[in-house]
Design a protein around this motif. Structure first.
Motif, PDB file in Angstrom:
ATOM      1  N   ASN A   6       0.825  -1.213   0.000  1.00  0.00           N
ATOM      2  CA  ASN A   6       0.000   0.000   0.000  1.00  0.00           C
ATOM      3  C   ASN A   6       0.854   1.256   0.000  1.00  0.00           C
ATOM      4  O   ASN A   6       0.498   2.251  -0.639  1.00  0.00           O
ATOM      5  CB  ASN A   6      -0.940   0.002   1.198  1.00  0.00           C
ATOM      6  N   THR A   7       1.985   1.226   0.703  1.00  0.00           N
ATOM      7  CA  THR A   7       2.872   2.384   0.712  1.00  0.00           C
ATOM      8  C   THR A   7       3.481   2.606  -0.667  1.00  0.00           C
ATOM      9  O   THR A   7       3.567   3.743  -1.140  1.00  0.00           O
ATOM     10  CB  THR A   7       3.990   2.179   1.752  1.00  0.00           C
ATOM     11  N   ILE A   8       3.867   1.529  -1.318  1.00  0.00           N
ATOM     12  CA  ILE A   8       4.445   1.644  -2.653  1.00  0.00           C
ATOM     13  C   ILE A   8       3.415   2.182  -3.635  1.00  0.00           C
ATOM     14  O   ILE A   8       3.712   3.061  -4.460  1.00  0.00           O
ATOM     15  CB  ILE A   8       5.007   0.287  -3.108  1.00  0.00           C
ATOM     16  N   LEU A   9       2.182   1.682  -3.562  1.00  0.00           N
ATOM     17  CA  LEU A   9       1.129   2.192  -4.444  1.00  0.00           C
ATOM     18  C   LEU A   9       0.812   3.654  -4.149  1.00  0.00           C
ATOM     19  O   LEU A   9       0.506   4.432  -5.059  1.00  0.00           O
ATOM     20  CB  LEU A   9      -0.136   1.337  -4.320  1.00  0.00           C
ATOM     21  N   LYS A  57      -5.081   0.507  -3.918  1.00  0.00           N
ATOM     22  CA  LYS A  57      -4.580   0.522  -2.539  1.00  0.00           C
ATOM     23  C   LYS A  57      -5.578  -0.189  -1.629  1.00  0.00           C
ATOM     24  O   LYS A  57      -6.762   0.072  -1.660  1.00  0.00           O
ATOM     25  CB  LYS A  57      -4.372   1.950  -2.063  1.00  0.00           C
ATOM     26  N   GLY A  58      -5.078  -1.113  -0.825  1.00  0.00           N
ATOM     27  CA  GLY A  58      -5.916  -1.848   0.096  1.00  0.00           C
ATOM     28  C   GLY A  58      -6.543  -3.092  -0.495  1.00  0.00           C
ATOM     29  O   GLY A  58      -7.142  -3.883   0.228  1.00  0.00           O
ATOM     30  N   ARG A  59      -6.433  -3.296  -1.788  1.00  0.00           N
ATOM     31  CA  ARG A  59      -7.048  -4.456  -2.432  1.00  0.00           C
ATOM     32  C   ARG A  59      -6.039  -5.522  -2.816  1.00  0.00           C
ATOM     33  O   ARG A  59      -6.416  -6.653  -3.044  1.00  0.00           O
ATOM     34  CB  ARG A  59      -7.824  -4.032  -3.677  1.00  0.00           C
ATOM     35  N   VAL A  60      -4.788  -5.152  -2.934  1.00  0.00           N
ATOM     36  CA  VAL A  60      -3.769  -6.151  -3.297  1.00  0.00           C
ATOM     37  C   VAL A  60      -2.944  -6.522  -2.095  1.00  0.00           C
ATOM     38  O   VAL A  60      -2.897  -5.834  -1.118  1.00  0.00           O
ATOM     39  CB  VAL A  60      -2.855  -5.666  -4.442  1.00  0.00           C
TER      40      VAL A  60
END
Length: 60
Positions: A6-9, A57-60
């Motif tokens: 999520n941080t990377i996205l 974000k939050g889905r993968v």
């Protein structure tokens, strides 16, 4: 301090929005001919990709 997915996205979304604004700004203020339309179109494409990154974000 590790970075999760999520941080990377989030960072990818931020960079894509910055690049999109830069390209649209170049198209508006720098180029007065047909090239300006191309820069603006690519900038809008960057916004679309940033939107996809933000929605992932939050889905993968």
């Amino acid at each position: 301090m590790g970075m999760n997915k999520n941080t990377i996205l989030g960072w990818a979304t931020f960079v894509m929005v910055l690049m999109g604004l830069l390209l649209i700004g170049l198209g508006i203020f720098r180029y007065d001919d047909v090239a300006g339309w191309g820069f603006a179109a690519v900038g809008i494409g960057f916004f679309a990709i940033a939107w996809v990154f933000s929605s992932l974000k939050g889905r993968v």
